[in-house]
Design an enzyme around this catalytic site. Sequence first.
Site, PDB file in Angstrom:
ATOM      1  CD  GLN A 175      -0.947  -0.619   3.799  1.00  0.00           C
ATOM      2  OE1 GLN A 175      -2.117  -1.197   3.184  1.00  0.00           O
ATOM      3  NE2 GLN A 175      -0.280  -1.658   4.422  1.00  0.00           N
ATOM      4  CG  ASP A 182      -1.770   2.066  14.291  1.00  0.00           C
ATOM      5  OD1 ASP A 182      -2.355   1.980  16.100  1.00  0.00           O
ATOM      6  OD2 ASP A 182      -2.736   1.578  13.834  1.00  0.00           O
ATOM      7  CD  GLU A 215       0.989  -4.056   9.867  1.00  0.00           C
ATOM      8  OE1 GLU A 215       0.362  -2.845  10.422  1.00  0.00           O
ATOM      9  OE2 GLU A 215       0.850  -4.317   8.336  1.00  0.00           O
ATOM     10  N   GLY A 254      -2.149 -11.673   8.360  1.00  0.00           N
ATOM     11  CA  GLY A 254      -3.360 -12.519   9.322  1.00  0.00           C
ATOM     12  C   GLY A 254      -3.908 -13.559   9.430  1.00  0.00           C
ATOM     13  CG  ASP A 294      -5.894  -1.584  14.628  1.00  0.00           C
ATOM     14  OD1 ASP A 294      -6.472  -1.048  14.369  1.00  0.00           O
ATOM     15  OD2 ASP A 294      -5.240  -1.323  15.935  1.00  0.00           O
ATOM     16  CB  THR A 327      -6.773  -1.367   6.019  1.00  0.00           C
ATOM     17  OG1 THR A 327      -6.339  -3.167   5.762  1.00  0.00           O
ATOM     18  CG2 THR A 327      -5.833  -0.659   6.712  1.00  0.00           C
ATOM     19  CG  ASP A 328     -11.981   0.714   5.487  1.00  0.00           C
ATOM     20  OD1 ASP A 328     -11.719   0.353   6.712  1.00  0.00           O
ATOM     21  OD2 ASP A 328     -11.422   1.506   5.126  1.00  0.00           O
TER      22      ASP A 328
HETATM   23  N1  SAM Z   1      -7.032   1.786  13.132  1.00  0.00           N
HETATM   24  C1  SAM Z   1      -6.851   1.637  11.780  1.00  0.00           C
HETATM   25  C2  SAM Z   1      -8.327   2.034  11.242  1.00  0.00           C
HETATM   26  O1  SAM Z   1      -9.638   1.620  11.442  1.00  0.00           O
HETATM   27  O2  SAM Z   1      -8.831   2.588   9.834  1.00  0.00           O
HETATM   28  C3  SAM Z   1      -6.343   0.258  11.248  1.00  0.00           C
HETATM   29  C4  SAM Z   1      -4.862   0.834  11.808  1.00  0.00           C
HETATM   30  S1  SAM Z   1      -3.882  -0.461  11.183  1.00  0.00           S
HETATM   31  C5  SAM Z   1      -2.597   0.566  10.779  1.00  0.00           C
HETATM   32  C6  SAM Z   1      -4.594  -1.625  10.240  1.00  0.00           C
HETATM   33  C7  SAM Z   1      -3.603  -2.245   9.531  1.00  0.00           C
HETATM   34  O3  SAM Z   1      -3.858  -4.027   9.504  1.00  0.00           O
HETATM   35  C8  SAM Z   1      -2.293  -1.621   8.363  1.00  0.00           C
HETATM   36  O4  SAM Z   1      -1.178  -1.387   8.500  1.00  0.00           O
HETATM   37  C9  SAM Z   1      -2.399  -3.137   7.757  1.00  0.00           C
HETATM   38  O5  SAM Z   1      -0.706  -2.636   6.564  1.00  0.00           O
HETATM   39  C10 SAM Z   1      -2.605  -3.920   8.237  1.00  0.00           C
HETATM   40  N2  SAM Z   1      -3.180  -5.114   7.758  1.00  0.00           N
HETATM   41  C11 SAM Z   1      -4.250  -5.042   6.198  1.00  0.00           C
HETATM   42  N3  SAM Z   1      -4.266  -6.620   6.232  1.00  0.00           N
HETATM   43  C12 SAM Z   1      -2.963  -7.085   7.062  1.00  0.00           C
HETATM   44  C13 SAM Z   1      -3.551  -8.711   6.901  1.00  0.00           C
HETATM   45  N4  SAM Z   1      -4.409  -9.540   5.790  1.00  0.00           N
HETATM   46  N5  SAM Z   1      -2.886  -9.095   7.364  1.00  0.00           N
HETATM   47  C14 SAM Z   1      -2.588  -8.695   8.352  1.00  0.00           C
HETATM   48  N6  SAM Z   1      -2.336  -6.833   8.649  1.00  0.00           N
HETATM   49  C15 SAM Z   1      -3.177  -6.229   7.704  1.00  0.00           C
END
Ligand code: SAM
Length: 283
Positions: free
Chosen positions: A31, A86, A106, A138, A155, A157-158
Amino acid sequence: MELWFTEKHTENVLFSIKVDKQLYSGQSDFQRIDVFESKEFGRFLTLDGFMMLTEKDEFIYHEMIVHVPMAVYPDAKKVLVIGGGDGGAVRELVRYSTIEQIDLVEIDKQVVDVCKKFLPQTAARLEDPRVSIFYEDGLRFIRSRENEYDLIIVDSTDPFGPGEGLFTREFYGNCFKALTDTGIMVNQHESPFYPVDAVAMQRAHKRVTASFPISRVYQAHIPTYPSGHWLFGFASKKLHPITDFDPEAWEKLKLKTDYYNTKIHIGAFALPTYVRKMLEDVE
Ligand code: SAM
């Protein structure tokens, strides 16, 4: 000259923050990562142009994603955080001296590195000796785990891009399997307000409800997320978020919080009628 960050909340709604300066911009394998500095919200992190957190309101999200399940299950010893690079959820978790192990999975190491450098407010406790960081997807990590974690915090992303797999039925089923008998899974559950987010929220709720005997939803006000009205899912094998909640036990811990308190805990599960209806429609 004025510099503004703008996120499209819908095709017809824009959300903008005036930016003082851009501190970082980079493209990882997964990303685009940006960090900005602003007067109103302090520093903020975006991924692919979507707001992840701001220094001003991240406490709301991180306190609510951690203290709600911990107050229901204060004996949780082994915790898994999926996403959350984060460090905000980990920062709240390490405040419980009773937690023995925190695994953070992560997918994107660059997010962690960037947050350690530019967002110490959330990332500063990632060095706690109880924390192990796994740079993996994950969805894959959870497949091989069984009866291992007392609490799983999703926790993510979308539900598109790298986060898509973390909203699937397969993923929730594997989280169920990875939890101990009294385990709890909490996830960020999107927003009920704009139709595009509400559809994702209903889809997630339907899948969680199919995988867990107890599946409830709670809310918080997070100003920088679309509409500001955000939901969290509380899914569990045995423990109920209200009837198994002991407010006095949590208050005895004397943790200082700025959003979470034991009254908010109960109130957050009282949902507006339109949200209840959306959830009931898929239960
Ligand atoms: N609080 C935030 C929100 O709802 O907008 C989420 C923040 S956190 C930075 C989300 C993290 O999930 C990102 O750093 C992203 O790289 C990670 N992420 C996304 N897909 C993932 C996956 N399949 N496995 C592990 N981590 C993942």
